[in-house]
Scaffold this active site. Sequence first.
Site, short mmCIF file in Angstrom:
data_model
loop_
_atom_site.label_atom_id
_atom_site.label_comp_id
_atom_site.label_asym_id
_atom_site.label_seq_id
_atom_site.Cartn_x
_atom_site.Cartn_y
_atom_site.Cartn_z
N TYR A 1 -4.86 6.87 -6.94
CA TYR A 1 -3.79 6.14 -6.24
C TYR A 1 -4.14 5.94 -4.76
O TYR A 1 -3.98 4.84 -4.21
CB TYR A 1 -2.48 6.92 -6.40
CG TYR A 1 -1.25 6.23 -5.88
CD1 TYR A 1 -0.73 5.09 -6.50
CD2 TYR A 1 -0.57 6.72 -4.77
CE1 TYR A 1 0.42 4.47 -6.02
CE2 TYR A 1 0.58 6.11 -4.29
CZ TYR A 1 1.07 4.98 -4.92
OH TYR A 1 2.21 4.38 -4.45
N SER B 1 0.85 -1.18 0.00
CA SER B 1 0.00 0.00 0.00
C SER B 1 0.90 1.24 0.00
O SER B 1 2.05 1.18 -0.45
CB SER B 1 -0.92 -0.04 1.22
OG SER B 1 -1.83 1.03 1.18
N1 NAD Z 1 8.84 4.28 -3.93
C1 NAD Z 1 8.18 4.66 -2.84
O1 NAD Z 1 8.68 5.46 -2.02
C2 NAD Z 1 6.81 4.10 -2.56
C3 NAD Z 1 6.03 4.74 -1.58
C4 NAD Z 1 4.78 4.22 -1.29
C5 NAD Z 1 4.33 3.09 -1.94
N2 NAD Z 1 5.10 2.50 -2.90
C6 NAD Z 1 4.56 1.30 -3.56
O2 NAD Z 1 5.62 0.36 -3.74
C7 NAD Z 1 5.37 -0.40 -4.93
C8 NAD Z 1 6.58 -0.35 -5.84
O3 NAD Z 1 6.79 0.97 -6.25
P1 NAD Z 1 8.15 1.45 -6.92
O4 NAD Z 1 8.42 2.79 -6.34
O5 NAD Z 1 9.17 0.38 -6.82
O6 NAD Z 1 7.68 1.64 -8.44
P2 NAD Z 1 8.40 1.24 -9.85
O7 NAD Z 1 7.68 1.98 -10.92
O8 NAD Z 1 9.87 1.41 -9.73
O9 NAD Z 1 8.08 -0.31 -9.98
C9 NAD Z 1 6.78 -0.76 -10.24
C10 NAD Z 1 6.85 -1.89 -11.25
O10 NAD Z 1 5.50 -2.37 -11.48
C11 NAD Z 1 5.42 -2.77 -12.83
N3 NAD Z 1 4.01 -2.80 -13.29
C12 NAD Z 1 3.25 -1.76 -13.69
N4 NAD Z 1 2.06 -2.20 -14.14
C13 NAD Z 1 2.07 -3.54 -14.02
C14 NAD Z 1 1.12 -4.57 -14.30
N5 NAD Z 1 -0.07 -4.25 -14.84
N6 NAD Z 1 1.45 -5.85 -14.04
C15 NAD Z 1 2.65 -6.16 -13.48
N7 NAD Z 1 3.60 -5.23 -13.20
C16 NAD Z 1 3.31 -3.95 -13.47
C17 NAD Z 1 6.22 -1.70 -13.58
O11 NAD Z 1 6.64 -2.17 -14.87
C18 NAD Z 1 7.39 -1.46 -12.62
O12 NAD Z 1 8.54 -2.21 -12.97
C19 NAD Z 1 4.11 0.19 -5.55
O13 NAD Z 1 3.00 -0.59 -5.14
C20 NAD Z 1 4.00 1.57 -4.94
O14 NAD Z 1 2.67 2.04 -4.89
C21 NAD Z 1 6.31 2.98 -3.24
#
Ligand code: NAD
Length: 324
Positions: free
Chosen positions: A171, A156
């Site tokens: 989101y 989340s």
């Molecule tokens: N980075 C942060 O600080 C942060 C903060 C809060 C929540 N999150 C959550 O952590 C998770 C990862 O985020 P991140 O920052 O690593 O993002 P990111 O964009 O680096 O990685 C997300 C990956 O999901 C893949 N993806 C997108 N659509 C898809 C689909 N339909 N099926 C399968 N894969 C798919 C993308 O190709 C990408 O490689 C997410 O759920 C995000 O909401 C991240």
Amino acid sequence: MGSLSGRVVLITGAGRGIGREEALYFAAEGAKVVVNDPGVAPDGSGGDRAVAAAVVKEITARGGAAVANTDSVSDFDGARRVVEAAVDAFGDLHVVINNAAVHRDAPLVGVTEDAFDAVVAVKLKGTFAVSHWAARHWRARWESGDRVDRAIINTSSGSGLLNPLPAHSNYAAANAGVAALTVVNALELGRYGVRVNCLSPSMARTRLTATVPGMGQIPEEGAFDPLHPGVCAPVAAYLAAEDCPMTGQVLSVRGGSVAINQGWSRGAQIAKDDAPWTVAELRTALAELPRDDVFDSLGTALGGALGSGGRDKLQQMINALLDR
Ligand SMILES: NC(=O)c1ccc[n+]([C@@H]2O[C@H](COP(=O)([O-])OP(=O)(O)OC[C@H]3O[C@@H](n4cnc5c(N)ncnc54)[C@H](O)[C@@H]3O)[C@@H](O)[C@H]2O)c1
């Protein structure tokens, strides 16, 4: 022998960012990993099969076991194929990490139906769909007498749980829904030996947070990097381990801090048992109850970034964000 030796783990969105770090960490701990990722752009457009393949190559080069899958989790049949990929390659599935996400930020007055649906489809429906197909596999294994610890780890965000941000209708709603799925599914799947928990990352350096102020700070070589996208991986590994007792929990992870969240909770109340409330009575009685102010909550979350200036400064920041 690693702490996850023999566990078959499916990680969605494992081609980049937090999911990729989890895949590398889990493989190093002995898990067999399904790296799911269609390799899309941050807004979900396009696709590149090489993204998942590169992570598999990295894992196998280090002696680990992994296979790639490029189905989209927002496609219900695609989600089934992701689960089948694990069973076909490794004979079973023990852990699902629902991590995939896309971003299409826009103010409520400007967000398109497509942008709303696209974000909810990956985050919320994708979490539901993969969990659904995994749960059907696990129910069948349970009914055939198999007694093995299984786990789902959802992902989340503070945006939706603790500090919803402007321009995040899609989101934030999807992330709040993921937390709700976590507790509902924990209640349902316990009877099949399945635990369901959720991570809520914060301020991890990935392409989704590249424009957040301060994310570019890289500490000196060898020093702890609290913004590293790998800080969630050990927490996920703890939740994935066979001897983990936790279920139905949502854990916030920010740098080195790990907090067990308490969700919506009942606050101050008024009550009467002799007649329905009238609007006039409610107007008086409810006004006296203490309650949170959503602007104060955001102001507290932004902390130092806000500086002095109070509500006016906060409103200016919100306006600037929405008018971008
Ligand atoms: N980075 C942060 O600080 C942060 C903060 C809060 C929540 N999150 C959550 O952590 C998770 C990862 O985020 P991140 O920052 O690593 O993002 P990111 O964009 O680096 O990685 C997300 C990956 O999901 C893949 N993806 C997108 N659509 C898809 C689909 N339909 N099926 C399968 N894969 C798919 C993308 O190709 C990408 O490689 C997410 O759920 C995000 O909401 C991240």
